[in-house]
Motif scaffolding. Structure first.
Motif, PDB file in Angstrom:
ATOM      1  N   MET A   1      -3.460  -4.757 -25.332  1.00 12.02           N
ATOM      2  CA  MET A   1      -3.928  -3.522 -24.681  1.00 12.02           C
ATOM      3  C   MET A   1      -5.416  -3.619 -24.361  1.00 12.02           C
ATOM      4  SD  MET A   1      -3.767   0.441 -26.029  1.00 12.02           S
ATOM      5  CE  MET A   1      -2.047   0.658 -25.556  1.00 12.02           C
ATOM      6  N   LYS A   2      -5.802  -3.186 -23.159  1.00 14.64           N
ATOM      7  CA  LYS A   2      -7.204  -3.180 -22.784  1.00 14.64           C
ATOM      8  C   LYS A   2      -7.958  -2.116 -23.579  1.00 14.64           C
ATOM      9  CE  LYS A   2      -6.652  -4.719 -17.986  1.00 14.64           C
ATOM     10  NZ  LYS A   2      -6.890  -4.333 -16.562  1.00 14.64           N
ATOM     11  N   LYS A   3      -9.237  -2.389 -23.841  1.00 13.96           N
ATOM     12  CA  LYS A   3     -10.019  -1.470 -24.660  1.00 13.96           C
ATOM     13  C   LYS A   3     -11.288  -1.020 -23.941  1.00 13.96           C
ATOM     14  CE  LYS A   3      -8.508  -3.087 -29.220  1.00 13.96           C
ATOM     15  NZ  LYS A   3      -8.961  -3.581 -30.543  1.00 13.96           N
ATOM     16  N   LEU A   4     -11.585   0.270 -24.113  1.00 15.04           N
ATOM     17  CA  LEU A   4     -12.833   0.881 -23.677  1.00 15.04           C
ATOM     18  C   LEU A   4     -13.365   1.666 -24.858  1.00 15.04           C
ATOM     19  CD1 LEU A   4     -11.552   2.334 -20.277  1.00 15.04           C
ATOM     20  CD2 LEU A   4     -13.080   0.360 -20.524  1.00 15.04           C
ATOM     21  N   GLY A   5     -14.629   2.054 -24.816  1.00 12.59           N
ATOM     22  CA  GLY A   5     -15.129   2.848 -25.930  1.00 12.59           C
ATOM     23  C   GLY A   5     -16.547   3.321 -25.726  1.00 12.59           C
ATOM     24  N   LEU A   6     -17.022   4.010 -26.728  1.00 11.45           N
ATOM     25  CA  LEU A   6     -18.386   4.546 -26.748  1.00 11.45           C
ATOM     26  C   LEU A   6     -19.120   3.962 -27.939  1.00 11.45           C
ATOM     27  CD1 LEU A   6     -20.578   6.669 -25.868  1.00 11.45           C
ATOM     28  CD2 LEU A   6     -19.445   8.268 -27.439  1.00 11.45           C
ATOM     29  N   ILE A   7     -20.309   3.407 -27.691  1.00 10.28           N
ATOM     30  CA  ILE A   7     -21.137   2.922 -28.791  1.00 10.28           C
ATOM     31  C   ILE A   7     -22.371   3.804 -28.939  1.00 10.28           C
ATOM     32  CG2 ILE A   7     -20.330   0.541 -28.532  1.00 10.28           C
ATOM     33  CD1 ILE A   7     -23.093  -0.124 -27.288  1.00 10.28           C
ATOM     34  N   GLY A   8     -22.790   4.032 -30.169  1.00 10.39           N
ATOM     35  CA  GLY A   8     -23.955   4.854 -30.461  1.00 10.39           C
ATOM     36  C   GLY A   8     -23.988   5.132 -31.956  1.00 10.39           C
ATOM     37  N   TYR A   9     -24.986   5.912 -32.380  1.00  7.99           N
ATOM     38  CA  TYR A   9     -25.079   6.260 -33.801  1.00  7.99           C
ATOM     39  C   TYR A   9     -26.019   7.455 -33.993  1.00  7.99           C
ATOM     40  CZ  TYR A   9     -25.685   5.893 -38.833  1.00  7.99           C
ATOM     41  OH  TYR A   9     -25.698   6.173 -40.165  1.00  7.99           O
ATOM     42  N   PRO A  10     -25.579   8.478 -34.715  1.00  6.57           N
ATOM     43  CA  PRO A  10     -24.214   8.662 -35.219  1.00  6.57           C
ATOM     44  C   PRO A  10     -23.322   9.202 -34.109  1.00  6.57           C
ATOM     45  CG  PRO A  10     -25.574  10.510 -35.880  1.00  6.57           C
ATOM     46  CD  PRO A  10     -26.488   9.562 -35.140  1.00  6.57           C
ATOM     47  N   LEU A  11     -22.028   9.056 -34.253  1.00  8.78           N
ATOM     48  CA  LEU A  11     -21.085   9.594 -33.277  1.00  8.78           C
ATOM     49  C   LEU A  11     -20.282  10.712 -33.924  1.00  8.78           C
ATOM     50  CD1 LEU A  11     -19.709   6.346 -31.574  1.00  8.78           C
ATOM     51  CD2 LEU A  11     -21.474   7.894 -30.727  1.00  8.78           C
TER      52      LEU A  11
ATOM     53  N   TYR B   1     -11.168  10.868 -21.625  1.00  9.59           N
ATOM     54  CA  TYR B   1     -10.382   9.714 -21.192  1.00  9.59           C
ATOM     55  C   TYR B   1      -8.963   9.729 -21.764  1.00  9.59           C
ATOM     56  CZ  TYR B   1     -14.528   7.688 -19.074  1.00  9.59           C
ATOM     57  OH  TYR B   1     -15.621   7.473 -18.277  1.00  9.59           O
ATOM     58  N   LEU B   2      -8.802  10.129 -23.003  1.00  7.28           N
ATOM     59  CA  LEU B   2      -7.451  10.167 -23.567  1.00  7.28           C
ATOM     60  C   LEU B   2      -6.598  11.194 -22.842  1.00  7.28           C
ATOM     61  CD1 LEU B   2      -8.040   9.705 -27.414  1.00  7.28           C
ATOM     62  CD2 LEU B   2      -7.495   7.989 -25.663  1.00  7.28           C
ATOM     63  N   GLU B   3      -7.201  12.328 -22.469  1.00  7.55           N
ATOM     64  CA  GLU B   3      -6.471  13.330 -21.674  1.00  7.55           C
ATOM     65  C   GLU B   3      -6.154  12.790 -20.282  1.00  7.55           C
ATOM     66  OE1 GLU B   3      -8.767  16.926 -21.737  1.00  7.55           O
ATOM     67  OE2 GLU B   3      -8.133  17.452 -23.780  1.00  7.55           O
ATOM     68  N   LYS B   4      -7.087  12.056 -19.720  1.00  2.00           N
ATOM     69  CA  LYS B   4      -6.877  11.443 -18.402  1.00  2.00           C
ATOM     70  C   LYS B   4      -5.715  10.450 -18.455  1.00  2.00           C
ATOM     71  CE  LYS B   4      -9.229   8.334 -15.110  1.00  2.00           C
ATOM     72  NZ  LYS B   4      -9.070   9.123 -13.871  1.00  2.00           N
ATOM     73  N   PHE B   5      -5.699   9.620 -19.489  1.00  6.93           N
ATOM     74  CA  PHE B   5      -4.642   8.612 -19.610  1.00  6.93           C
ATOM     75  C   PHE B   5      -3.262   9.280 -19.715  1.00  6.93           C
ATOM     76  CE2 PHE B   5      -7.885   5.677 -21.953  1.00  6.93           C
ATOM     77  CZ  PHE B   5      -8.537   5.458 -20.752  1.00  6.93           C
ATOM     78  N   THR B   6      -3.201  10.361 -20.490  1.00  9.00           N
ATOM     79  CA  THR B   6      -1.934  11.078 -20.648  1.00  9.00           C
ATOM     80  C   THR B   6      -1.505  11.718 -19.333  1.00  9.00           C
ATOM     81  OG1 THR B   6      -2.398  11.540 -22.974  1.00  9.00           O
ATOM     82  CG2 THR B   6      -0.765  12.937 -21.896  1.00  9.00           C
ATOM     83  N   LYS B   7      -2.434  12.391 -18.697  1.00 11.28           N
ATOM     84  CA  LYS B   7      -2.146  13.126 -17.452  1.00 11.28           C
ATOM     85  C   LYS B   7      -1.747  12.183 -16.317  1.00 11.28           C
ATOM     86  CE  LYS B   7      -5.711  14.917 -15.473  1.00 11.28           C
ATOM     87  NZ  LYS B   7      -6.899  15.807 -15.263  1.00 11.28           N
TER      88      LYS B   7
ATOM     89  N   GLY C   1      -0.575   9.044 -16.695  1.00  7.27           N
ATOM     90  CA  GLY C   1       0.423   8.052 -17.097  1.00  7.27           C
ATOM     91  C   GLY C   1      -0.136   6.654 -17.268  1.00  7.27           C
ATOM     92  N   ILE C   2      -1.395   6.569 -17.700  1.00 10.71           N
ATOM     93  CA  ILE C   2      -2.039   5.263 -17.926  1.00 10.71           C
ATOM     94  C   ILE C   2      -1.737   4.838 -19.368  1.00 10.71           C
ATOM     95  CG2 ILE C   2      -4.243   4.032 -18.028  1.00 10.71           C
ATOM     96  CD1 ILE C   2      -5.267   6.172 -15.967  1.00 10.71           C
ATOM     97  N   THR C   3      -0.989   3.744 -19.520  1.00 13.04           N
ATOM     98  CA  THR C   3      -0.495   3.393 -20.861  1.00 13.04           C
ATOM     99  C   THR C   3      -1.054   2.090 -21.418  1.00 13.04           C
ATOM    100  OG1 THR C   3       1.428   2.312 -19.854  1.00 13.04           O
ATOM    101  CG2 THR C   3       1.680   4.627 -20.501  1.00 13.04           C
ATOM    102  N   ASN C   4      -1.778   1.340 -20.599  1.00 11.09           N
ATOM    103  CA  ASN C   4      -2.228   0.011 -21.055  1.00 11.09           C
ATOM    104  C   ASN C   4      -3.691  -0.029 -21.462  1.00 11.09           C
ATOM    105  OD1 ASN C   4      -3.160   0.416 -18.440  1.00 11.09           O
ATOM    106  ND2 ASN C   4      -3.117  -1.776 -17.938  1.00 11.09           N
TER     107      ASN C   4
END
Length: 247
Positions: A1-11, A20-26, A28-31
């Motif tokens: 599975m491809k990965k994206l994310g946010l880096i920083g501190y503290p999060l 993005y998770l809502e976007k993927f669900t809406k 139909g992005i599954t990979n």
């Protein structure tokens, strides 16, 4: 599975992950997955970009500047500002190639543009941090003159105490780039002479939580047009997605 994310501190709470998770669900992005990667030391970033599953990250405080040393290339706006919030990772035969962008510029520009009227020629930028630099770049592209306002006097900026009726009658856009008024400190507002603000003013707050900050409320009471930073975040999030998925 491809990965994206946010880096920083503290999060803590992350707009990006929820978006993005809502976007993927809406859509139909599954990979693809998007997650948070809290890292106090930027050297931990090497583990991420050397992982061939990663093809992009967002960057937040305190790493928007110190991540630059890992990048192979910068977009025009990122190079001018010397700060990034989006990194595209391409895995090549000789190793990962990292390009940095500042999509805050795009998000701010495109959310401000529809609100501008003919008399909106000059702006006051409240604050002088990284967000203010992105706003400065955007105002330059829009040919809007500006001055910075902060608590400490320098050659380049005004102080809040120097803001007169004459200045506010000339600078009809006021942009809050400071964290003042952010939840939970929702009763706070930049120390402006709000009684000089009227119907010709446009007040823009990069803060989006609460949706209507005290800064915006005070402007609205006096008839000013107001805008918070939510659309800016949504626009930059979509621009990030476009960048990450460019071949």
């Amino acid at each position: 599975m491809k990965k994206l994310g946010l880096i920083g501190y503290p999060l803590g709470h992350s707009f990006s992950k929820k978006y993005y998770l809502e976007k993927f669900t809406k859509e139909g992005i599954t990979n693809v997955n998007y997650d948070l990667y809290s890292m106090e030391d930027i050297r931990e970033f090497e583990k991420l970009f050397n992982n061939k599953d990663f093809y992009g990250v967002n960057v937040t405080i305190p790493h928007k500047i110190n991540v630059l040393s890992y990048l192979n290339e910068l977009s025009a706006e990122a190079n001018a500002i010397q700060a990034v919030n989006c990194i595209q990772i391409k895995h090549q035969a000789d190793g990962p190639f990292l390009k940095g962008f500042n999509t805050d510029v795009y998000g701010f520009t495109e959310s401000l543009r529809p609100l501008l009227e003919n008399h909106h020629k000059k702006a006051l930028i409240l604050g002088n941090g990284g967000a203010a630099k992105a706003v400065e770049y955007a105002l330059n592209t829009l040919n809007i003159e500006y001055k910075f306002v902060s608590r400490t006097k320098t050659v380049q900026n005004l102080t809040y105490g120097e803001l007169t009726a004459e200045i506010l009658n000339e600078y009809l856009i006021i942009i809050n780039c400071s964290p003042v008024g952010t939840f939970p400190n929702i009763e706070e507002a930049p120390q402006l002479p709000y009684h000089f603000i009227g119907e010709r003013h446009l007040l823009y707050d990069l803060v989006y939580n609460p949706a209507e900050t005290m800064f915006l409320k005070k402007g609205k009471i006096n008839g000013a047009k107001i805008k918070n930073g939510l659309e800016m975040l949504e626009l930059q999030a979509e621009k990030n997605w476009e960048i990450w998925n460019k071949i």
